[in-house]
Scaffold this active site. Structure first.
Site, PDB file in Angstrom:
ATOM      1  N   ARG A  93      23.734 -29.948 -53.556  1.00  0.00           N
ATOM      2  CA  ARG A  93      23.888 -28.804 -52.880  1.00  0.00           C
ATOM      3  C   ARG A  93      23.196 -27.579 -53.930  1.00  0.00           C
ATOM      4  O   ARG A  93      23.490 -27.558 -55.036  1.00  0.00           O
ATOM      5  CB  ARG A  93      25.127 -28.310 -52.371  1.00  0.00           C
ATOM      6  CG  ARG A  93      25.723 -29.026 -51.144  1.00  0.00           C
ATOM      7  CD  ARG A  93      26.996 -28.371 -50.560  1.00  0.00           C
ATOM      8  NE  ARG A  93      28.030 -28.573 -51.613  1.00  0.00           N
ATOM      9  CZ  ARG A  93      29.328 -28.021 -51.410  1.00  0.00           C
ATOM     10  NH1 ARG A  93      29.636 -27.330 -50.145  1.00  0.00           N
ATOM     11  NH2 ARG A  93      30.306 -28.039 -52.206  1.00  0.00           N
ATOM     12  N   HIS A 453      12.007  18.528 -32.929  1.00  0.00           N
ATOM     13  CA  HIS A 453      12.942  19.509 -32.359  1.00  0.00           C
ATOM     14  C   HIS A 453      13.999  18.583 -31.736  1.00  0.00           C
ATOM     15  O   HIS A 453      15.198  18.915 -32.075  1.00  0.00           O
ATOM     16  CB  HIS A 453      12.365  20.237 -31.180  1.00  0.00           C
ATOM     17  CG  HIS A 453      13.149  21.008 -30.654  1.00  0.00           C
ATOM     18  ND1 HIS A 453      13.898  20.623 -29.344  1.00  0.00           N
ATOM     19  CD2 HIS A 453      13.646  22.281 -31.007  1.00  0.00           C
ATOM     20  CE1 HIS A 453      14.574  21.866 -28.936  1.00  0.00           C
ATOM     21  NE2 HIS A 453      14.501  22.749 -29.854  1.00  0.00           N
TER      22      HIS A 453
END
Lengths: 881, 881
Positions: A93, A453
């Site tokens: 692994r 805005h």
């Protein structure tokens, strides 16, 4: 280099050796060391991985030699032989230094061939099991090492099950498996153009090479780039003796967290599969069972596992994510690592662990990612929900909201008054739309950036907002928008997620914000540690109230222009701006004065005892005027009608005035103190309102020492600008307060938001009681980025292409903007040691930026109310780092 | 302080004592010292003036005492008595350290009253003369000391002459003067409410006070402010024995320059009046005669005066401006000072004086004000001409031009082709107007600042331009403008002066630029002294040619966008920008390639042997698109017509694309390298054109070493931006040049125009061969000023109010922008010692800024071709300073 040790038996390693052994390998070694049941094995180091690439992806003789020696140790430890009777099987692994789950490769059951398979069958007395291992090995090795399309193997399995009318792999018979193995070997022969390698040693070397190679596979590279993991770290290779969860009904395999990773609850949380190998749990071929059921199925094993979990948690002093296998009633631990968790779980686990005496408060503070806390502070989309995302815009104001679409502010207000939940949709919003934003659950626009805005107002109000969603082709007049071919009209239900920018079809389940007792406790600890004070940016009493609740120690930025934008004031403000004489302007200002005064009274009242930094009017005046296109078209229309009506004349004049006030680059135009110097009557009115508010509050019974105004002059670049505006404030204060001036001490300072202000900070310090770094504008000017334009145009491209690593409006640009902030701090303190220094840009709520401001020894940061908890935690972490 | 000497006799002073005695006093002392015929006198010091203000405008006893002692010395020197028989009369004149001509007060003939007048009459045997002195004294004292309206006295004089039918004061008889004196004394009685002071000592003290007071009169204060003369310098008071030019036909008075102040010619230049006092020359009551005529009238005196002039010039080594009086055949010198002169005179005098051995070349270089040279380099309005100025705008491009008004570019072209001289008038210009600007004599706009399209293009073409002239209310459609109530239409004649911003009615006489041999010689000396190289900003071969003629050593900035704006290219450029696919864009670029290549060939050819810095495309793409308002109105009109025509669809798409490209703050938007990174095909085409041009030139016979391209990437803020663009340049060069790459070395560098670029200059230096400081944009970003908006809005206000001392776009802001430039120079050199550093902003042509760049040790400055001589001189002065 050639004499350096490249392979370590587990018993030769420890948790400290992560950078050499990789994370998984070091943890396996550590678990072996402290006596946990780990199958024996060894780790090939990350340095070997780097060497492998230097050797042009070849394994060199010394490494082969070391592996062979370690393998011999495994043989003698287990009494088995690799490739012999009583066969030793291995798992191979990957294991990087920083965990990269699922990115690299693994091979299990290595060492099998026809002979060792038969030996395993004999040994286990279970030929079906041996065949199952063999077919798994061929399949995995074929995929990972020989690069054969995994679907070819899957198809054989599926065909077989279908032919035999079976529902799971576990039901396959010995005969089935025999034929499957034969087919698999045939696939290998055909696809790889070679016989399956039967020599276990060759198998092992090929598997090691494959794991090394996987460090540079495309998905690993992308993952590293995204997570900024350096390429040179390399991966280790973990070679470990196989244990088998698929040896029958006394065997199983599973994964478990030592606590609930979703809620933080202090119970083991996980799942397992009887008679299976690890990949069966992951692949989802069979549905695993909750770990609690193991207690009934294998009580002793369960007890032992619970005890292992406790051991690991107290050893690592962290919640663990553990892989285990039970082989014929014996428990093995195959991996342990720190478990990932949600924000609520992170908070609960950290606080619980302090209560349990596992970790210190300081450690607890460092265990929680402040960025993640955002989740807890706004309503959000349930992460479990299935979403139909129809478009994406800019995540302009966090939080999620569902509602029916409306396309103008009046309609939004009307429907809201009827009790309807609405989302306001527009190309962009203007001050005329405030009542609509107020009435809506959230705002969605097709234009404008994070400082448009809509974005600014929505953030100020704490409403969700998605901006600049260009995919929406909006037709405001007819009240619909199109996305691709589909049309959405008023009344259609949508959900927006202001934290991600997603626009989602329909109403989706939302999760309410959670301010748990644990969360409050953790923030209390943070307050004891941090050096930076935390204030909030708040423009009205309601925001001030929320800010206090979130733990703010004052207001660092109160933007007075938002007060000008209230719908009942806009007409007065417009008249004031368009006034042709000073007298006329002052008459309009007279009307605004009592309104401003009430604003300030409300804020001072809410913030009793805390400082309130009030920034005088900042934006260019044309922001308050009607939309130019509309007036232009109106003039055009009226002209076409012929006669010179009074209306035409009026509109022409208005257009002329709008044109006069228009600017090429308003961000760098007549705003801030440039306005205050040209129209001192406006600032005078504001200052008057501040002190009249204070006076009235005192008359109403507030103590003078509870009112702490700090008046801030914006956009100063030259000493003289500030000196004159300071004089105006002082004169006005003296005029309003008269003999009571001494009772009410106030400060006058400036926002540092221009590079020049930083460069001459020593001069400015002479006439300032405080500086507040406006890092938004300072970033715009230092980098030459108009934020709205940059975020709509080149910034996403820059980030995607890696020209910039981070968005400088999110995280402060240390090298550029940061250098200026540091310079200004040094220069100003040298001239005036006691000067107050703070930050009120949005960086005041960003953990990385907070760390930097802490380094500079600034006094406070100020951020939006809902980010105050994040800032409190980040400020504490900055100290602990 | 009380024991400090406050009054100096002329013989006690010298030229070195200017700061104590004032300029006039020190020169009078110096002339006495070197034996020139100066009437005796003394100076009250500038320190006394300051003390006077400290004493609340009172004369203190010690000062009075000192004055009295000096007066006694004068009495004994002259054998006269102040207020006695054989009376001593005095002149009392101001005299500041820095000459402030006409700003402060003077009293002549002081000491007269009825008795001393009669004594003077007896002594001179000329009672008319004595009466004339007396009426002059009453008049002057009444005006200056007693603050009586001077017109009251003038009126008496005029009435008398009218009644007696006389044309000049000189014709007034004794009786006339008697009656005038009586009227004058009556005026004093009535206006001052007191008798005229008859006591000479009182007269003197009052006159001294009046001179001190005049230091703070309003016109002196304004003058000091305008010329940045500090208030604390104070004025001296010169008290001197009167000599009389009005004693008959053997007396006269005059002023003269030692050389011609207008042309520099080496002849005495001045004028005189027989039988007159100094103020008669100034007042213009009689017309003075040229000094040459004195040679015939008083040959001996003339010879003596010429000799005095020579003495003074060689003593002061400067051209002198001299006041003299001849009293009964004896010459007296009353004042000498350095003479003011025009630019051509300054140049000629400096060079002549070197030839004459009077001064060194270094001194000559320091004698000429580089700012003044502008006059020599453009056609200008004749300073003698009477002007009817109808309006004033911004002085956007120097030079003057007359022509008939036209209101659109096509018309300008058409009329010009018919041989008409036209001025193009518009609200503002766009790339569509280029042919009109080219055809016009000059450009006049009502909007836009010094960096507006009209200004930039006109400066580039060397055409006069007045911008932002808001007084003009232009109606383009109907082709007229209004100023106040007056209307100007096509065909009306106007003149504009781009150096002053004046708009003048009619055609006024213009003076052609003068590049005299003296001028060239002076610049040659400058070249030997200066350390900074001087390059020019030039965008086409014609400008390059002019630049060379002006002495440029290469091109420091070739703006390639101007090449995109040629009328035959704009359509292609627009198609390129609006292309919806990369293929389409590349097809359009293919069309532009040969045009760009020809541009570069022309420039390389013109600049053979000199480096040419080429800046790749910089402005945002929307600058090349049609005017948005027009398209908006067109769409509106087409929509009103109903049917969905293909034209409507096309215009709607165009509007959409213009909207998409539109930016809130284009100055900080997608321009410069941000464009180059997003659309690499554009930069690639440009680089290809550069190297193809070089190749073809070599094939046509140019030597490779004569072609020196320096490719400049604009608006870089991060190292990665430059690194990638450098790579693009290098790859393209390699591709085009192939094996010839080594023959043609080129440089790649960047424009430093963002604060961040300065802050990380060390990092940028790693990937740059040169930096060119773009100080225009650097000023915009550092100060947060959009130049167009600032110059149209708050900057004039800031300068008027004294918030800023100078326009930072004219003279570099040392404290702010300068600090960044210095930082960048240091950091970059530390990383790469050999890096080339230059300046290509407009500051490159400003003498004050050049001095700063010289201090920093930069390599070169680059400015518009017509400023090159100014920069050459300023760079030399910077070294000599």
């Amino acid at each position: 280099m050639s004499t350096q040790k490249m392979v370590y038996l587990f018993e030769q390693g420890s948790a400290e050796m992560k950078s050499l052994l990789g994370s998984k390998g070091a943890n396996l070694a550590e678990m072996s060391r402290i006596g946990l049941p780990v199958p024996p094995g060894f780790v090939i180091t990350t340095e070997a991985c780097n060497r492998y690439y230097e050797e042009n992806r070849q394994i060199w003789p010394e490494l082969e030699q070391e592996v062979r020696q370690c393998l011999e140790v495994l043989e003698s430890t287990t009494g088995r032989r690799f490739g012999g009777e009583n066969p030793l099987l291995l798992s191979v692994r990957s294991g990087a230094v920083i965990s990269m789950p699922g990115m690299m490769d693994t091979v299990l059951n290595l060492g099998l061939n026809r002979e060792t398979m038969e030996a395993l069958a004999r040994e286990s007395g279970n030929r079906r099991f041996a065949l199952d291992c063999y077919r798994r090995f061929i399949q995995m090795f074929g995929d990972v090492v020989l690069k054969i399309d995994r679907n070819l193997f899957e198809k054989v399995l599926e065909d077989k099950k279908e032919a035999r009318n079976l529902s799971s792999d576990a039901e396959l018979s010995e005969e089935d498996l025999e034929s499957i193995v034969a087919s698999f070997l045939e696939i290998v022969r055909r696809e790889a153009g070679r016989e399956f390698p039967t020599e276990p040693w060759e198998q092992l070397l090929l598997a090691i090479k494959a794991v090394f190679d996987s460090w540079h596979n495309p998905r690993a590279q992308v993952y590293r780039q995204a997570n900024r993991i350096p390429d040179h770290l390399g991966t280790g290779v973990n070679v470990q003796v196989m244990v088998f969860g698929n040896l029958g009904d006394d065997s199983c395999t599973g994964v478990a967290f030592t606590r609930n990773p979703s809620t933080g609850e202090g119970k083991i949380y996980g799942e397992y599969l009887m008679n299976a190998q690890g990949e069966d749990v992951v692949s989802g071929a069979r549905t695993p069972r909750p770990i609690a059921e193991l207690k009934e199925e294998m009580p002793a094993i369960y007890e032992q596992f619970v005890s292992v979990c406790r051991t690991l948690e107290s050893h690592y002093r962290e919640m663990q994510d553990i892989e285990f296998t039970v082989e014929k009633g014996k428990l093995y631990i195959l991996q342990t690592r720190t478990g990932k968790r949600t924000a609520p779980a992170a908070v609960k686990i950290a606080v619980d662990m302090v209560r349990e005496g596992l970790i210190s408060r300081e450690e607890a503070l460092q265990r929680v990612d402040p960025g993640q806390l955002q989740q807890l502070l706004h309503r959000r989309v349930d992460p479990e929900a299935k979403l139909d995302v129809i478009a994406r815009g800019l995540p302009a104001s966090p939080g999620a909201a569902s509602g029916r679409l409306v396309f103008n502010a009046d309609r939004a207000q009307a429907l809201a008054e009827e009790g309807e939940k609405v989302l306001l949709v527009s190309t962009e919003t203007t001050p005329d739309d405030i009542h609509g934003i107020l009435a809506a659950q959230g705002v969605l626009t097709s234009r404008g950036g994070m400082t448009s805005h809509a974005a600014v107002v929505a953030r100020g109000m704490g409403k969700p907002c998605v901006c600049g969603c260009e995919e929406l082709k909006i037709n405001l007049e007819e009240g619909y928008f199109r996305v691709g071919e589909e049309v959405f009209r008023e009344g259609d239900l949508l959900t927006i997620d202001g934290a991600t920018g997603q626009v989602i079809r329909g109403q989706v389940p939302l999760i309410e914000p959670q301010l748990t007792p644990e969360f409050k406790e953790l923030l209390g600890w943070a307050d004891q540690v941090r050096r930076l004070a935390v204030r909030a940016n708040a423009d009205n009493p309601e925001d001030a109230r929320i800010a206090l609740e979130m733990g703010a120690q004052g207001i660092g930025l109160c933007r007075t222009e938002h007060m000008f934008m209230a719908p009942d004031r806009v007409p007065v403000v417009q008249k004031m701006i368009l006034a042709s004489t000073l007298e006329e302007r002052e008459r309009q200002l007279e009307q605004l004065l009592p309104m401003q005064k009430e604003d300030f009274k409300g804020i001072f009242r809410a913030m009793a005892g805390y400082p309130v930094t009030i920034r005088l009017l900042d934006p260019p005046l044309h922001e308050f005027l009607p939309d130019r296109d509309e007036v232009l078209l109106k003039v055009h229309r009226l002209r076409q009608q012929g006669a010179a009506t009074p209306e035409l004349k009026e509109q022409e004049q208005l257009l002329q005035q709008i044109n006069n006030l228009a600017e090429f680059n308003p961000m760098l135009g007549q705003r801030g103190c440039r306005l205050g110097l040209a129209y001192p009557e406006i600032y005078r009115m504001q200052v008057k309102a501040i002190f009249l508010a204070a006076l009235e509050l005192i008359e109403e019974g507030m103590k003078p020492e509870e009112i702490k105004p700090e008046i801030m002059i914006p956009l100063v670049g030259h000493r003289e600008e500030l000196a004159r505006m300071r004089k105006l404030v002082e004169e006005t204060a003296a005029e309003v307060l008269g003999s009571r001036e001494k009772e009410l001490p106030y400060l006058v300072g400036t926002m540092i938001e221009l590079p020049r202000a930083c460069l001459v900070a020593d001069q400015l310090a002479e006439v300032a009681d405080f500086f507040s770094f406006g890092t938004n504008d300072l970033t715009q000017t230092t980098l030459g980025y108009s934020r709205d334009d940059a975020e709509a145009k080149f910034l996403p491209f820059y980030l995607r292409e890696g020209i910039l690593a981070v968005n400088p409006f999110m995280e402060i640009d240390r090298e550029g903007v940061g250098q200026l902030v540091e310079l200004a701090a040094q220069k100003s303190r040298k001239r005036k040691a006691e000067i107050k220094l703070g930050v009120c840009g949005e960086h005041g709520g960003d953990p990385h930026s907070i760390a930097f401001f802490n380094e500079l020894g600034l006094g406070y940061v100020s951020c939006s109310p809902f980010r105050v908890p994040i800032a409190r935690l980040a400020a504490a972490q900055a100290v602990l780092k």
